[in-house]
Design an enzyme around this catalytic site. Structure first.
Site, short mmCIF file in Angstrom:
data_model
loop_
_atom_site.label_atom_id
_atom_site.label_comp_id
_atom_site.label_asym_id
_atom_site.label_seq_id
_atom_site.Cartn_x
_atom_site.Cartn_y
_atom_site.Cartn_z
N GLY A 212 -11.08 0.40 -28.02
CA GLY A 212 -11.19 0.19 -29.46
C GLY A 212 -12.09 1.21 -30.12
O GLY A 212 -12.38 2.26 -29.55
N ALA A 213 -12.55 0.89 -31.37
CA ALA A 213 -13.29 1.85 -32.20
C ALA A 213 -12.48 3.14 -32.26
O ALA A 213 -12.95 4.23 -31.93
CB ALA A 213 -14.71 2.10 -31.70
N GLU B 283 -7.47 13.83 -21.78
CA GLU B 283 -8.16 14.77 -20.88
C GLU B 283 -9.65 14.89 -21.18
O GLU B 283 -10.36 15.54 -20.44
CB GLU B 283 -7.48 16.15 -20.95
CG GLU B 283 -6.16 16.17 -20.21
CD GLU B 283 -5.41 17.48 -20.32
OE1 GLU B 283 -5.71 18.27 -21.24
OE2 GLU B 283 -4.51 17.69 -19.49
N SER C 226 -15.67 7.54 -29.51
CA SER C 226 -16.18 6.36 -30.22
C SER C 226 -17.69 6.41 -30.31
O SER C 226 -18.29 5.95 -31.28
CB SER C 226 -15.75 5.09 -29.49
OG SER C 226 -14.34 5.04 -29.38
N HIS D 11 -7.65 8.82 -29.93
CA HIS D 11 -6.82 7.70 -29.48
C HIS D 11 -5.43 7.76 -30.12
O HIS D 11 -4.42 7.55 -29.47
CB HIS D 11 -7.45 6.36 -29.88
CG HIS D 11 -8.79 6.08 -29.28
ND1 HIS D 11 -9.94 6.02 -30.02
CD2 HIS D 11 -9.17 5.84 -28.00
CE1 HIS D 11 -10.97 5.72 -29.24
NE2 HIS D 11 -10.53 5.63 -28.00
N GLN E 278 -11.49 10.78 -15.02
CA GLN E 278 -10.86 9.45 -15.06
C GLN E 278 -9.36 9.54 -14.73
O GLN E 278 -8.82 8.66 -14.05
CB GLN E 278 -11.07 8.84 -16.45
CG GLN E 278 -10.36 7.53 -16.67
CD GLN E 278 -10.79 6.86 -17.96
OE1 GLN E 278 -11.75 6.11 -17.97
NE2 GLN E 278 -10.08 7.11 -19.05
P1 AMP Z 1 -11.87 4.96 -24.69
O1 AMP Z 1 -11.57 4.04 -25.80
O2 AMP Z 1 -13.05 5.85 -24.93
O3 AMP Z 1 -11.89 4.29 -23.34
O4 AMP Z 1 -10.64 5.98 -24.63
C1 AMP Z 1 -9.32 5.51 -24.48
C2 AMP Z 1 -8.43 6.68 -24.15
O5 AMP Z 1 -8.46 7.63 -25.21
C3 AMP Z 1 -8.88 7.41 -22.87
O6 AMP Z 1 -7.73 7.77 -22.12
C4 AMP Z 1 -9.58 8.61 -23.42
O7 AMP Z 1 -9.56 9.72 -22.54
C5 AMP Z 1 -8.77 8.90 -24.67
N1 AMP Z 1 -9.56 9.70 -25.60
C6 AMP Z 1 -10.81 9.42 -26.06
N2 AMP Z 1 -11.25 10.42 -26.86
C7 AMP Z 1 -10.26 11.35 -26.89
C8 AMP Z 1 -10.12 12.63 -27.53
N3 AMP Z 1 -11.09 13.15 -28.30
N4 AMP Z 1 -8.96 13.31 -27.34
C9 AMP Z 1 -7.98 12.79 -26.56
N5 AMP Z 1 -8.05 11.61 -25.92
C10 AMP Z 1 -9.17 10.90 -26.09
#
Ligand code: AMP
Length: 276
Positions: free
Chosen positions: A22-23, A143, A181, A28, A148
């Protein structure tokens, strides 16, 4: 969620899953847009997974804004926003859940694995549960969290989960800072210095053409630590597949620099490809 997916699958519809905490921001949404373009049904999960936080303050302060998330997701064309409670994912609660140790191999031991003990076990746990529940054809990951993706590929192989893992490029703010986020937690002063992380990484790609791996490593660390308020936790130049450090540029066809920087108390990660 399970009934909805079963129904869609019976109708021959393909399913894409975008797991998030979220956020939501444009990073995303770039994953969501890709999934919408490649699948009949796009499920976006919103779940701040307690088991992947090794720092209780980080979990307590993690930004949440479900109202804005739902608005952004309907704008991006997602079919379902899946926002389970902790008990839905961990019946009986986090403390009483059936624990298992995932075999994640060496890709989970280095970098984030070293500095955030238990983090990847928690990631594997939640992603495996989401994949078993939603049974997507494709799952989308950014990426930005380079390590991860390697860990999740390994987990789906060892767990025998049949899904295409799709890696999507990093989305950045205009000044180069990777969208995250956690950026919402930066003070205006911290937000102003944080782009130095990407500036140093981006500049080092050219530098690397005429310098050694060691010199490239050192110049990035020096440039970032030269800014008061930034502290490098680690910077490793690694083989993009094994995530093990390289010593020479000739060692691998795919070389990535992975960095974690503390901006005050906020932990920011980023990476850059030197060879691909
Ligand atoms: P999170 O909510 O931070 O767990 O991220 C969810 C997904 O969005 C994960 O696969 C992250 O790698 C991806 N993500 C987060 N920030 C970015 C970004 N700036 N560019 C591309 N993908 C992102």
């Amino acid at each position: 969620m399970e009934e909805f997916v079963s129904h869609s699958k019976r109708n021959g519809q393909s399913v894409g899953l975008v797991p998030t905490m979220g956020a939501l921001h444009d990073g995303h949404l770039s994953l969501v847009e890709r999934a919408v373009g490649e699948n009949d049904i796009t499920v976006v999960s919103l779940f701040v997974n307690p088991t992947q936080f090794n720092n209780p303050t980080d979990l307590a302060t993690y930004p949440r804004d479900e109202e804005s998330d739902l608005r952004l997701l309907s704008g991006a064309g997602a079919t379902v926003a899946f926002a389970p409670g902790v008990e839905d994912i961990y019946p009986g609660g986090v403390e009483n859940r059936a624990r298992k140790e995932f075999d994640l191999g060496t890709v989970a031991e280095v970098m984030e694995g070293k500095f955030r003990p238990g983090h990847f076990q928690g990631v594997a746990e939640v992603v495996s549960r989401l994949l078993r529940l939603v049974r997507p054809d494709r799952a989308y990951f950014g990426e930005k969290d380079f390590q991860q993706i390697a860990v999740i590929r390994r987990m789906t192989e060892t767990e025998g989960i049949d899904v295409d893992i799709i890696a999507c490029p990093i989305r950045r703010a205009d000044d180069g800072l990777a969208l995250s986020s956690r950026n919402a937690l930066l003070t205006p002063e911290q937000r102003a210095i944080a782009p130095e992380i990407h500036r140093a990484l981006a500049g080092s790609v050219d530098y690397a053409r005429s310098h050694s791996v060691r010199a490239t490593h050192d110049t990035v660390v020096e440039q970032i630590e030269g800014v008061p308020g930034l502290r490098v936790e680690y910077f490793e130049i690694v083989d993009g597949r094994t995530l093990l450090p390289v010593e020479e540029w000739e060692e691998s066809p795919w070389i990535v620099g992975c960095i974690t920087v503390y901006c005050g108390d906020i932990r920011l990660i980023d990476n850059i490809a030197y060879k691909k």
